[in-house]
Design an enzyme around this catalytic site. Structure first.
Site, PDB file in Angstrom:
ATOM      1  N   GLU A   1       0.820  -1.217   0.000  1.00  0.00           N
ATOM      2  CA  GLU A   1       0.000   0.000   0.000  1.00  0.00           C
ATOM      3  C   GLU A   1       0.856   1.270   0.000  1.00  0.00           C
ATOM      4  OE1 GLU A   1      -2.673  -0.684   3.363  1.00  0.00           O
ATOM      5  OE2 GLU A   1      -4.077  -1.671   1.993  1.00  0.00           O
TER       6      GLU A   1
ATOM      7  N   ASP B   1      -8.493  -8.874   4.334  1.00  0.00           N
ATOM      8  CA  ASP B   1      -8.180  -7.761   5.231  1.00  0.00           C
ATOM      9  C   ASP B   1      -9.136  -7.675   6.425  1.00  0.00           C
ATOM     10  OD1 ASP B   1      -7.058  -5.527   6.269  1.00  0.00           O
ATOM     11  OD2 ASP B   1      -7.605  -4.173   4.652  1.00  0.00           O
TER      12      ASP B   1
ATOM     13  N   GLU C   1      -2.034 -12.509  12.601  1.00  0.00           N
ATOM     14  CA  GLU C   1      -2.430 -11.140  12.941  1.00  0.00           C
ATOM     15  C   GLU C   1      -3.948 -10.975  12.956  1.00  0.00           C
ATOM     16  OE1 GLU C   1      -0.814  -8.109  10.334  1.00  0.00           O
ATOM     17  OE2 GLU C   1      -1.519  -6.482  11.604  1.00  0.00           O
TER      18      GLU C   1
ATOM     19  N   GLU D   1     -12.184  -1.996  12.749  1.00  0.00           N
ATOM     20  CA  GLU D   1     -12.199  -1.279  11.470  1.00  0.00           C
ATOM     21  C   GLU D   1     -13.372  -1.689  10.581  1.00  0.00           C
ATOM     22  OE1 GLU D   1      -8.645  -1.655   9.112  1.00  0.00           O
ATOM     23  OE2 GLU D   1      -9.525  -0.564   7.428  1.00  0.00           O
TER      24      GLU D   1
HETATM   25  C1  GCU Z   1      -6.043  -2.066   6.146  1.00  0.00           C
HETATM   26  C2  GCU Z   1      -6.326  -0.713   6.721  1.00  0.00           C
HETATM   27  C3  GCU Z   1      -5.154   0.224   6.576  1.00  0.00           C
HETATM   28  C4  GCU Z   1      -3.887  -0.458   7.112  1.00  0.00           C
HETATM   29  C5  GCU Z   1      -3.694  -1.792   6.442  1.00  0.00           C
HETATM   30  C6  GCU Z   1      -2.541  -2.603   7.031  1.00  0.00           C
HETATM   31  O1  GCU Z   1      -6.015  -2.001   4.753  1.00  0.00           O
HETATM   32  O2  GCU Z   1      -7.457  -0.158   6.098  1.00  0.00           O
HETATM   33  O3  GCU Z   1      -5.448   1.378   7.305  1.00  0.00           O
HETATM   34  O4  GCU Z   1      -2.793   0.356   6.914  1.00  0.00           O
HETATM   35  O5  GCU Z   1      -4.836  -2.575   6.608  1.00  0.00           O
HETATM   36  O6  GCU Z   1      -2.824  -3.589   7.695  1.00  0.00           O
HETATM   37  O7  GCU Z   1      -1.406  -2.277   6.811  1.00  0.00           O
END
Ligand code: GCU
Length: 632
Positions: free
Chosen positions: A239, A318, A340, A346
Site C-alpha cells: 500500500e 483484510d 495477525e 475497522e
Molecule cells: C487495512 C487498513 C489500513 C492499514 C492496512 C494494514 O487495509 O485499512 O489502514 O494500513 O490494513 O494492515 O497495513
C-alpha cells in the site's frame, strides 16, 4: 493477606514491580518471614514456561515460575481467582510465545483505524508525558499475558521515521521502561527507506553494504539505550510503503538485512505479508488479491533468518467480518509465523456497533488447515510450524485511545481483554472469557445475563446486517463504516463483488476462476472448490452464483440476503429493548455509554438493511417471500 517473595532481593525490575503491585493492590508491605505468608512467590527454574499455582491448604498458596515475568502473571491470575474465590492447583503455560499488541498510533496523536479518541502515547509530534495512563495500560496488558507491543503505526510517516533517531529514543526508552517492568518488550515500526529519509544515503537497497552498515549503526544506538528493545515491525512494499522491490530484491533479502543488524542484540524483525497489488484495474479479472500473500511468500519459505517472523493476517483479504483462513498457514514449514488479528473494529463496527470478536477468533483459531495428521488447527501453527517457536505467536491491532473508558464503547474492552486471554489459551471459550471480563468489570449484577446475551450474539448480528455469505467489502470507502455496496466495485484495491442481474460473488475456483482455492491443502481445496461442499457462510467468497442458488438450509441466496438483513435489525432492536434492565445496576456513565452506542448501531443496521435489500431487489427483480418493506 500476607505475601512473601523468594528470593527476597529485588534487583530485577519486574520482581520489584511485582512487589509494588502487591503493595498497591493489598495496601500492605510484604512480610519478611516466609512462614508468616499465605501467598508465597518462588523462582523455580523447573517451572518453564508459565507458572504453577499450588494450593497448600486453606490458608496458603504458592506460585512458582522460572521467570520473574511469569511470577507477575501468576499474581494477576491469583487476583482473578481471588475475585472468583476459586483456588485449585493449576499449571498455566501460554499457547503462544509472542503475544503482541500493535498500535497504529501516529506521532501527531491520531490513530489509524482508532475509534476511542487520540493516542495515549503522542500528541502534536511529541510524546505525551502521561505516564500514569501508560502504566495502567501496561498493567492491563500484562494481566492478560501480553508480552510485546509495537508503539507506532505500520504506515511510518515522515516524523515517525525518526523515532529511531537520538532525538526521540530517550522518550522511547521511557515507555520501554514502563512496559519492561510489566514484562512487555517494546518494538517500533520502521520505514524501509530510512537511510534515504534520514538524508544519509541515496539508496535503501538491502544488498548495499553501506545500507547494511547504516542499519547496524542504528541498531547499536538503540540497544545502547534500550538493552531489552524488542526489534522492528515492518510493512514493506505494501500500500505504498517502501520496500526491497524497488531494488529488484525480495522480501527475504529485505527482512534478513534488518534482522542481521538486530541479531547481535537478540532483537527480532516482524515482517508483514500484507503485500498485494493495490493498483489493480477492476476490468482485470485474472488478478486476485486473495492470492497475493501466498504468491509473494510461499516460495520464500526457508529463506528467512531465525530472527525474522512473518506476520500474516488471519485471512487472505483484510480483517473482514467473514473470510476464510489464510492458506499460508500450515503450508509454510520453515518460517517463523505470527497470526495477525484486529481488535480495533475497522471493518467490524468502529466500536459503535457492539461486536464481541472472540466468537470470530475462536472459530478462526480452531480451523483445521488439513496440513497435519489427524489435524493441524490454526492455533497450533505458530508453535509447531515455526523453526524458532520462541519467535512466533499472535498479534493484534489494538483498540485503545484516550477516551475515559479506553475503548469508546465500554463493551469493546472485552475484545482487548479477550485477545490476551486467547493468545494465552486458545481453548478458552468466548463464553468463559466473557464471564471473566464481566465479573472483573462490573462485579455481581442481577442482570448480567442480559449483557451476556447481547454480547454473545453480537458478532453474528453484525455479520447478518452487513456482509452476506462471505462477500465482504461493501463498506463505505476509506472509513469502512456503513454500507456502500458499489463503493469499491470500480476501484483499484482488488475488492469486488461482481453483482449483476443474475447473481454475485467472486469465482476463485481452479475450474473457472482465479485458482485461489488451490492454495489450500487438498481436503480444503476440494471442499471450497465444489459448490455443493463449500460452506454457505463463505459461498460468495469462493463462487459466483445466481440469486436463486439454493443454500444448504433450503433458502435461496436472495432470500438469505433479505432474511438476514431484516433479522439483523430486529436483533439490534431487541438489544435496545433489553438494555434498560441494567439502568439501576450500572454506573450511569456506563449505562448511557452503551445506550448511546446502541442507538447509533440501530441507525447503522437500518441503513445496511435498506440499502442492501433495495440494491439486490433492483438487481434481481425477485421479491421477498415474506413481503416485508423493501424500498423498491
Ligand atoms: C487495512 C487498513 C489500513 C492499514 C492496512 C494494514 O487495509 O485499512 O489502514 O494500513 O490494513 O494492515 O497495513
Amino acid at each position: 493477606m500476607r505475601f512473601y517473595i523468594k528470593p527476597n532481593i529485588f534487583e530485577d525490575s519486574i520482581l520489584l514491580n511485582l512487589k509494588n503491585e502487591i503493595e498497591t493492590f493489598f495496601q500492605a508491605k510484604l512480610v519478611t518471614v516466609e512462614s508468616e505468608a499465605n501467598v508465597v512467590f518462588v523462582l523455580d527454574k523447573s517451572i518453564y514456561p508459565g507458572y504453577l499455582v499450588k494450593k497448600m491448604n486453606q490458608e496458603k498458596v504458592i506460585i512458582l515460575a522460572a521467570e520473574t515475568v511469569s511470577l507477575l502473571q501468576g499474581f494477576y491470575y491469583y487476583l482473578l481467582n481471588l475475585i472468583n474465590n476459586d483456588f485449585n492447583d493449576v499449571r498455566q503455560t501460554p499457547n503462544q510465545a509472542i503475544r503482541m499488541i500493535d498500535h497504529w498510533d501516529n506521532f501527531d496523536g491520531t490513530i489509524e483505524r482508532g475509534y476511542a479518541g487520540r493516542s495515549i502515547f503522542y500528541e502534536n509530534n511529541q510524546f505525551l508525558d502521561d505516564y500514569n495512563r501508560v502504566k495502567m495500560y501496561a498493567r492491563m496488558l500484562a494481566s492478560v499475558g501480553i508480552n510485546y507491543i509495537a508503539l507506532n503505526n505500520v504506515n511510518v510517516h515522515h516524523e515517525e521515521t525518526f523515532l529511531i533517531s537520538a532525538k526521540h529514543l530517550a522518550k522511547v526508552k521511557f515507555l520501554a521502561d514502563i512496559f519492561g517492568k510489566f514484562g512487555i518488550k517494546v518494538m517500533l515500526s520502521v520505514n524501509f527507506a530510512s537511510p534515504i529519509r534520514f538524508g544519509d544515503l541515496k539508496t535503501a537497497d538491502p544488498l548495499d553494504e553501506q545500507v547494511q552498515q547504516w542499519w547496524q549503526t542504528r541498531a547499536n544506538l538503540i540497544y545502547d539505550l534500550i538493552p531489552d528493545f524488542g526489534g522492528f515491525l515492518v510493512k514493506a512494499d505494501s500500500e505504498g510503503e517502501p520496500g526491497p522491490f524497488a531494488y529488484g530484491r525480495d522480501h527475504a533479502q529485505g527482512a534478513n538485512m534488518l534482522a542481521r543488524a538486530l541479531a547481535p542484540h537478540h532483537g527480532i524483525v516482524i515482517w508483514r505479508t500484507f503485500v498485494y497489488n493495490a493498483h489493480q484495474d477492476w476490468r482485470d479479472r485474472t488478478t486476485d488479491r486473495a492470492r497475493a500473500a501466498y504468491d509473494n511468500f510461499m516460495a520464500l519459505d526457508g529463506k528467512f533468518d531465525d530472527n525474522v517472523t512473518l506476520q500474516i493476517k488471519f485471512g487472505p483479504i483484510d480483517f473482514q467480518t467473514r473470510e476464510p483462513v489464510q492458506p499460508l498457514f500450515g503450508a509454510l514449514e520453515k518460517t517463523n509465523q505470527i497470526i495477525e488479528f484486529q481488535v480495533t473494529q475497522e471493518y467490524t463496527g468502529h466500536q459503535i456497533d457492539i461486536n464481541y470478536l472472540l466468537q470470530q477468533w475462536y472459530e478462526v483459531l480452531h480451523f483445521d488447515t488439513k496440513h497435519g495428521q489427524p489435524e493441524l488447527l490454526l492455533k497450533d501453527v505458530p508453535q509447531t510450524k515455526s523453526p524458532v517457536p520462541q519467535n512466533s505467536g499472535v498479534a493484534a491491532v489494538g483498540n485503545v485511545g484516550r477516551d475515559d473508558n479506553w475503548t469508546g464503547n465500554k463493551l469493546a474492552q472485552a475484545n482487548l481483554y479477550g485477545f490476551g486471554r486467547i493468545a494465552w489459551d486458545a481453548d478458552l471459550t468466548p463464553e468463559q472469557i466473557l464471564s471473566e471480563w464481566l465479573q472483573l468489570t462490573f462485579g455481581k449484577l442481577e442482570h448480567l445475563d442480559v449483557i451476556k446475551e447481547i454480547m454473545l450474539s453480537s458478532n453474528a448480528t453484525y455479520e447478518a446486517y452487513t456482509a452476506p455469505l462471505g462477500v465482504g467489502f461493501m463498506v463505505t470507502p476509506q472509513n469502512h463504516y456503513g454500507p456502500s455496496i458499489d463503493g469499491y466495485e470500480f476501484d483499484r484495491w482488488g475488492t469486488y463483488h461482481f453483482a449483476d442481474r443474475n447473481g454475485l460473488g467472486v469465482d476463485r475456483t481452479v475450474k473457472t476462476g482465479t485458482g485461489y482455492t488451490r492454495q489450500y491443502a487438498d481436503a480444503n481445496y476440494a471442499k471450497y472448490e465444489d459448490l455443493t461442499t463449500c460452506p454457505d457462510e463463505l459461498l460468495l467468497f469462493f463462487h459466483h452464483v445466481d440469486y436463486t442458488h439454493v443454500l444448504h438450509d433450503g433458502k435461496t441466496v436472495i432470500q438469505h440476503i433479505y432474511d438476514t438483513h431484516f433479522e439483523g435489525v430486529e436483533k439490534v432492536k431487541q438489544y435496545l429493548a433489553l438494555w434498560p434492565q441494567l439502568e439501576d445496576e450500572l454506573a450511569p456513565i456506563d449505562y448511557q455509554n452503551v445506550l448511546e452506542h446502541l442507538n447509533r448501531q440501530l441507525k447503522n443496521a437500518v441503513e445496511w438493511r435498506d440499502q442492501m435489500n433495495t440494491f439486490f431487489y433492483r438487481m434481481s427483480g425477485i421479491p421477498d417471500n415474506q413481503e416485508r418493506k423493501i424500498y423498491a
